[in-house]
Scaffold this motif. Structure first.
Motif, PDB file in Angstrom:
ATOM      1  N   GLU A   1      55.077  31.473 -48.438  1.00 27.91           N
ATOM      2  CA  GLU A   1      54.911  31.134 -49.852  1.00 27.91           C
ATOM      3  C   GLU A   1      56.058  31.654 -50.723  1.00 27.91           C
ATOM      4  OE1 GLU A   1      51.294  32.721 -51.416  1.00 27.91           O
ATOM      5  OE2 GLU A   1      51.858  34.801 -51.084  1.00 27.91           O
ATOM      6  N   ARG A   2      57.227  31.886 -50.086  1.00 34.03           N
ATOM      7  CA  ARG A   2      58.459  32.276 -50.800  1.00 34.03           C
ATOM      8  C   ARG A   2      58.365  33.672 -51.420  1.00 34.03           C
ATOM      9  NH1 ARG A   2      57.748  29.785 -54.873  1.00 34.03           N
ATOM     10  NH2 ARG A   2      55.926  28.495 -54.394  1.00 34.03           N
ATOM     11  N   ARG A   3      57.524  34.503 -50.876  1.00 40.84           N
ATOM     12  CA  ARG A   3      57.385  35.855 -51.392  1.00 40.84           C
ATOM     13  C   ARG A   3      58.353  36.765 -50.638  1.00 40.84           C
ATOM     14  NH1 ARG A   3      53.542  37.497 -54.681  1.00 40.84           N
ATOM     15  NH2 ARG A   3      52.203  35.740 -54.145  1.00 40.84           N
ATOM     16  N   VAL A   4      59.260  37.393 -51.356  1.00 44.72           N
ATOM     17  CA  VAL A   4      60.257  38.287 -50.763  1.00 44.72           C
ATOM     18  C   VAL A   4      59.676  39.701 -50.822  1.00 44.72           C
ATOM     19  CG1 VAL A   4      62.659  39.040 -50.806  1.00 44.72           C
ATOM     20  CG2 VAL A   4      62.054  36.751 -51.632  1.00 44.72           C
ATOM     21  N   ILE A   5      59.458  40.299 -49.656  1.00 42.90           N
ATOM     22  CA  ILE A   5      58.658  41.522 -49.557  1.00 42.90           C
ATOM     23  C   ILE A   5      59.474  42.628 -48.910  1.00 42.90           C
ATOM     24  CG2 ILE A   5      56.449  42.460 -48.781  1.00 42.90           C
ATOM     25  CD1 ILE A   5      55.646  39.474 -48.212  1.00 42.90           C
ATOM     26  N   PHE A   6      59.403  43.816 -49.486  1.00 49.41           N
ATOM     27  CA  PHE A   6      60.135  44.965 -48.954  1.00 49.41           C
ATOM     28  C   PHE A   6      59.325  45.654 -47.865  1.00 49.41           C
ATOM     29  CE2 PHE A   6      61.382  49.461 -48.954  1.00 49.41           C
ATOM     30  CZ  PHE A   6      62.756  49.333 -48.756  1.00 49.41           C
ATOM     31  N   SER A   7      59.987  45.913 -46.739  1.00 45.81           N
ATOM     32  CA  SER A   7      59.375  46.654 -45.632  1.00 45.81           C
ATOM     33  C   SER A   7      60.183  47.932 -45.433  1.00 45.81           C
ATOM     34  CB  SER A   7      59.381  45.819 -44.345  1.00 45.81           C
ATOM     35  OG  SER A   7      58.661  46.464 -43.315  1.00 45.81           O
ATOM     36  N   PRO A   8      59.606  49.103 -45.660  1.00 43.81           N
ATOM     37  CA  PRO A   8      60.377  50.345 -45.629  1.00 43.81           C
ATOM     38  C   PRO A   8      60.701  50.799 -44.210  1.00 43.81           C
ATOM     39  CG  PRO A   8      58.055  50.832 -45.974  1.00 43.81           C
ATOM     40  CD  PRO A   8      58.182  49.334 -45.988  1.00 43.81           C
ATOM     41  N   GLU A   9      61.723  51.655 -44.107  1.00 48.17           N
ATOM     42  CA  GLU A   9      61.967  52.340 -42.848  1.00 48.17           C
ATOM     43  C   GLU A   9      60.787  53.268 -42.586  1.00 48.17           C
ATOM     44  OE1 GLU A   9      65.181  55.424 -40.786  1.00 48.17           O
ATOM     45  OE2 GLU A   9      65.353  54.884 -42.907  1.00 48.17           O
ATOM     46  N   ILE A  10      60.329  53.296 -41.343  1.00 47.12           N
ATOM     47  CA  ILE A  10      59.127  54.055 -41.001  1.00 47.12           C
ATOM     48  C   ILE A  10      59.487  55.180 -40.044  1.00 47.12           C
ATOM     49  CG2 ILE A  10      56.874  53.916 -39.859  1.00 47.12           C
ATOM     50  CD1 ILE A  10      56.663  51.071 -40.976  1.00 47.12           C
ATOM     51  N   ASP A  11      59.086  56.381 -40.404  1.00 44.00           N
ATOM     52  CA  ASP A  11      59.364  57.543 -39.564  1.00 44.00           C
ATOM     53  C   ASP A  11      58.716  57.382 -38.201  1.00 44.00           C
ATOM     54  OD1 ASP A  11      60.728  58.728 -41.629  1.00 44.00           O
ATOM     55  OD2 ASP A  11      58.991  59.859 -42.353  1.00 44.00           O
ATOM     56  N   GLY A  12      59.448  57.818 -37.171  1.00 41.42           N
ATOM     57  CA  GLY A  12      58.906  57.751 -35.826  1.00 41.42           C
ATOM     58  C   GLY A  12      60.000  57.901 -34.799  1.00 41.42           C
ATOM     59  N   PRO A  13      59.661  57.847 -33.514  1.00 43.31           N
ATOM     60  CA  PRO A  13      60.665  57.965 -32.450  1.00 43.31           C
ATOM     61  C   PRO A  13      61.639  56.795 -32.494  1.00 43.31           C
ATOM     62  CG  PRO A  13      58.536  57.313 -31.561  1.00 43.31           C
ATOM     63  CD  PRO A  13      58.303  57.664 -32.989  1.00 43.31           C
ATOM     64  N   ARG A  14      62.837  57.033 -32.046  1.00 46.51           N
ATOM     65  CA  ARG A  14      63.885  56.026 -32.076  1.00 46.51           C
ATOM     66  C   ARG A  14      64.524  55.866 -30.698  1.00 46.51           C
ATOM     67  NH1 ARG A  14      61.681  55.068 -36.253  1.00 46.51           N
ATOM     68  NH2 ARG A  14      62.604  54.980 -38.339  1.00 46.51           N
ATOM     69  N   VAL A  15      65.141  54.700 -30.483  1.00 47.09           N
ATOM     70  CA  VAL A  15      66.059  54.503 -29.363  1.00 47.09           C
ATOM     71  C   VAL A  15      67.431  54.877 -29.912  1.00 47.09           C
ATOM     72  CG1 VAL A  15      67.082  52.835 -27.776  1.00 47.09           C
ATOM     73  CG2 VAL A  15      64.646  52.675 -28.369  1.00 47.09           C
ATOM     74  N   PRO A  16      67.990  56.012 -29.508  1.00 47.94           N
ATOM     75  CA  PRO A  16      69.187  56.540 -30.181  1.00 47.94           C
ATOM     76  C   PRO A  16      70.357  55.569 -30.260  1.00 47.94           C
ATOM     77  CG  PRO A  16      68.237  58.197 -28.731  1.00 47.94           C
ATOM     78  CD  PRO A  16      67.501  56.924 -28.455  1.00 47.94           C
TER      79      PRO A  16
END
Length: 761
Positions: A529-544
């Motif tokens: 529906e053309r909604r531009v939505i922000f998705s934050p960086e989420i703390d957690g384990p990473r693949v370095p």
């Protein structure tokens, strides 16, 4: 907007059996338990993704577990099945030293190995991959590109699952800095006919309405669309739309069980008694959308059930459309659609009785050689009823992937620049002013054309981020041979896929990608529906070693064109959003998105408000659509590919709990099976000049003369040459014959009278 009725109403119940006990249906509560078990090693991280991130499944745009259509908790089994892709740890690089142990493994087994751990390289003929540094990987790719006779011997492809706007934008800018428009994304093979037809008719290339319009509409029509399987949260909207008085019609070749009834776990009433999703099914021959829809329009015209004021004040081309439709005979319409005149007229009556209506369509409409014509026939119906630019009305090409709407709008498309600008000299010059370097002014290769160029030996580098050409495109043997002929293939992804294991002509490089939840600075997606939505960086384990696509591709462009390095640097994703806002006016506002829940809907709730379109004269345009020749030779069926328990080509289960079908199912009408002497469960072979597929007969409420098999297994029956000449989408339908495994061809069934529905076995 009128208030939503939430009182329990037996008229919308699917069954009086509590929780559908004993009925074929998915157990969504089990999906919760399964997700818990699958992610038990990283439960806190998984929970933060579900409660803070924007869903990376379909394009409804759920953020956390909420959306902007209805209050309450929204969580579906598609999202739960995709969750492990985001939480899985990386596998040991030594696993890829020798690929013999991976030979023959299914894609699901490859995914279960875990995340790609680091950059890796395999030279032609080597037993497996060796680990290399990012510097060595990018230096190798850049050196190969710099040595090419032309940058048009490179192809870039980005898929849509989880891909954010920032990566799409950065990737297309990098490709054009290198000197080519050969960059495409998954929108090409799904809704490119929709954007093509909508753009030329209304001046917009996206849905004209919002999901909230379903709740106040009189009629919602789903054409070639199965939201219960592909966008399950949408069934919640349908539940409340029906309680508010909306009728629901489904136009399809198969009576999809999930579009008849569905148990919605987050609504107590529906969880207990289910929801009757549709009021009426209209079963049509596969590929006969134009005939059926033109027949409905013919009925509207004959009874003068059209919106004369809207047509006169807001459209062009109606007289030519009327003349074209009135010339069509009912005999031809009935023959091609497989639907009798009275049934088509019944559909027309539903349209006429609705003051407000929303027309929703998906891959069943678009993935045809005639995809643009199919969409145009839908648009013509909507415009004739005046369903544009007002509450409760609209034209909605519903998206199945969270990143696909924004991909083309960011310009990650071989046939348009950012913002949907046509690729020509004028727009290339304008874009060059914005970026500070020359931009190629000719359209590039689409994704299918890249594979054809590779097969001809005319593609030297393929950089593919996500996706799997081997399982997505027609004729997998042809695709595999094309991939083998490319000197350098680069696959950037979060997990291992089958196409990565195919040897290249010289070498293959694997690059580990971040998920959308790991990218510093956060990212955005654009929903249906053309909604531009922000998705934050989420703390957690990473693949370095994992990096984001925009970062890698812009660095690659700087290495290939060091003289442009200062113009190809950006201050992270916030800097990309600032640039997107400048280059794509519709996205002005994206630069202000910084926190969870930040969003805006470009164009507002309705595009073309009041019927005024962003065309040169402000009017929408009708285009006549002639009937394609859909007649079948003697002994031939039309076969379509369908989705089971899967997300795109990611197969999650062998059995689909909505339908009860296994992957080997060949859906056939019971009457056809009787005439062929076939029994439920009997082994058969579906065959044509391109390939053959072995399966088992499954009697189903499907239109006579039509078959369905699962995708991507059915791709062996498809012809890679068949595609829309306007939009470039492959045709995922084929003409086939049906054979017993003893080699005896099944005779052609005698034509049966067209009927409203086919009784379930």
């Amino acid at each position: 907007m009128k208030p939503i009725r939430k009182a329990w109403d037996p008229k919308v119940w699917a069954s009086l059996r509590p929780f559908g006990i004993g009925l074929q249906r998915p157990n969504n509560y089990w999906e919760l338990i399964r997700a818990l078990l699958e992610n038990r090693d990283r439960i806190p991280f998984a929970w933060r993704i579900l409660t803070k991130g924007v869903c990376d499944g379909c394009a409804l745009g759920t953020t956390g577990m909420s959306d902007w259509t209805l209050p309450g908790t929204h969580l579906c089994n598609v999202r739960l099945r995709l969750l492990r892709l985001n939480t899985a740890p990386a596998f040991n690089p030594r696993l890829l030293r020798d690929l013999k142990g991976l030979a023959g493994k299914r894609s699901a087994e490859l995914r279960d190995l875990g995340r790609l751990p680091a950059p890796m390289r395999r030279r032609r003929g080597a037993p497996g991959f060796e680990r290399i540094s990012w510097d060595e990987a990018l230096a190798t790719i850049a050196a190969k590109i710099r040595g090419l006779a032309s940058p048009d011997r490179i192809g870039f492809y980005l898929t849509s699952r989880g891909m954010p706007n920032e990566s799409y934008y950065g990737a297309q800018k990098a490709a054009r800095a290198i000197g080519t428009n050969n960059i495409d994304n998954a929108a090409r093979i799904c809704h490119s006919p929709s954007t093509t037809a909508l753009k030329r008719s209304t001046g917009v290339a996206a849905t004209t309405c919002s999901y909230a319009d379903w709740l106040v509409s009189d009629l919602i029509v789903f054409i070639g669309s199965n939201v219960a399987n592909n966008q399950p949260v949408a069934t919640k909207y349908i539940h409340y739309a029906r309680k508010n008085g909306a009728r629901v019609a489904v136009v399809n070749s198969y009576r999809e069980p999930g579009m008849e009834r569905y148990w919605i776990p987050s609504i107590p009433e529906s969880s207990l008694f289910g929801t009757r999703i549709s009021d009426r099914f209209f079963l049509i021959n596969q590929g006969s959308d134009v005939a059926f829809l033109n027949g409905a329009l013919k009925h509207l015209l004959a009874n003068d059930w059209i919106d004369h004021d809207f047509i006169r004040e807001h459209t062009h081309g109606f007289d030519a459309l009327r003349e074209s439709v009135e010339r069509m005979s009912w005999e031809e319409i009935e023959a091609q659609s497989g639907v009798p005149r009275l049934e088509i007229q019944a559909f027309g009556n539903m349209l006429a009785e609705a003051r407000r209506g929303v027309l929703v369509w998906s891959m069943g409409v678009t993935q045809h050689e005639t995809g643009v014509a199919n969409v145009q026939a839908i648009i013509n119906l909507g415009l004739a009823r005046g369903w544009l630019g007002r509450e409760g009305c609209g034209l909605m090409p519903i998206r199945g992937h969270s990143g696909v709407q924004g991909g083309a709008e960011m310009g990650c498309y071989s046939t348009v620049f950012p913002g949907g600008r046509s690729i020509n000299a004028e727009n290339a010059a304008w874009l060059a002013e914005q970026w500070g370097f020359p931009v190629p002014d000719r359209p590039g290769l689409t994704a299918p054309e890249m594979i054809e160029a590779a097969h001809r030996g005319e593609l030297d580098v393929l950089f593919s981020s996500g996706g799997n050409f081997l399982e997505v495109l027609p004729e997998p043997d042809y695709v595999e041979e094309a991939l083998r002929r490319i000197p350098l293939r680069v696959h950037m992804d979060i997990v291992l896929t089958s196409q990565m294991l195919i040897d290249s002509a010289e070498e293959t490089i694997l690059l580990p990608a971040m998920t959308r939840y790991e990218i510093p600075g956060g990212v955005t997606e654009t929903s249906t529906e053309r909604r531009v939505i922000f998705s934050p960086e989420i703390d957690g384990p990473r693949v370095p070693q994992a990096r984001s696509e925009w970062d890698v591709l812009l660095e690659l462009a700087r290495r290939v064109r060091p003289e442009l390095a200062d113009r190809l640097r950006v201050a992270g994703t916030p800097g990309l959003r600032e640039e997107i806002a400048r280059v794509i006016p519709a996205y002005d506002g994206i630069q202000h998105l910084r926190r969870q829940g930040d969003q805006f809907q470009y164009g507002g709730e309705h595009l073309c408000p009041g019927g005024i379109c962003p065309t040169p004269d402000g009017r929408a345009r009708f285009f006549p659509v002639e009937l394609p020749d859909a007649r079948l030779p003697e002994g031939v069926f039309v076969v379509a590919s369908r989705r089971g328990k899967q997300f795109n080509s990611l197969i999650h289960e062998e059995k689909d709990m909505i339908t009860g079908l296994g992957r080997e199912a060949v859906l056939i009408n019971p009457a056809d099976a009787r005439k062929l002497g076939l029994q439920e469960g009997e082994r058969v072979e579906v065959r044509n000049g391109k390939g053959k597929l072995t399966g088992r007969v499954r009697l189903a409420p499907i239109k006579p003369g039509n078959l369905q098999v699962h995708w991507p297994e059915g791709n062996v029956l498809l012809d890679h040459h068949r595609r829309s000449c306007e939009a470039g989408v492959p045709d995922y339908y084929a003409r086939v014959t049906l054979h017993r495994l003893n080699g005896q061809a099944a005779p052609r069934p005698q034509p049966a009278p067209a009927e409203r529905g086919v009784p379930a076995p």
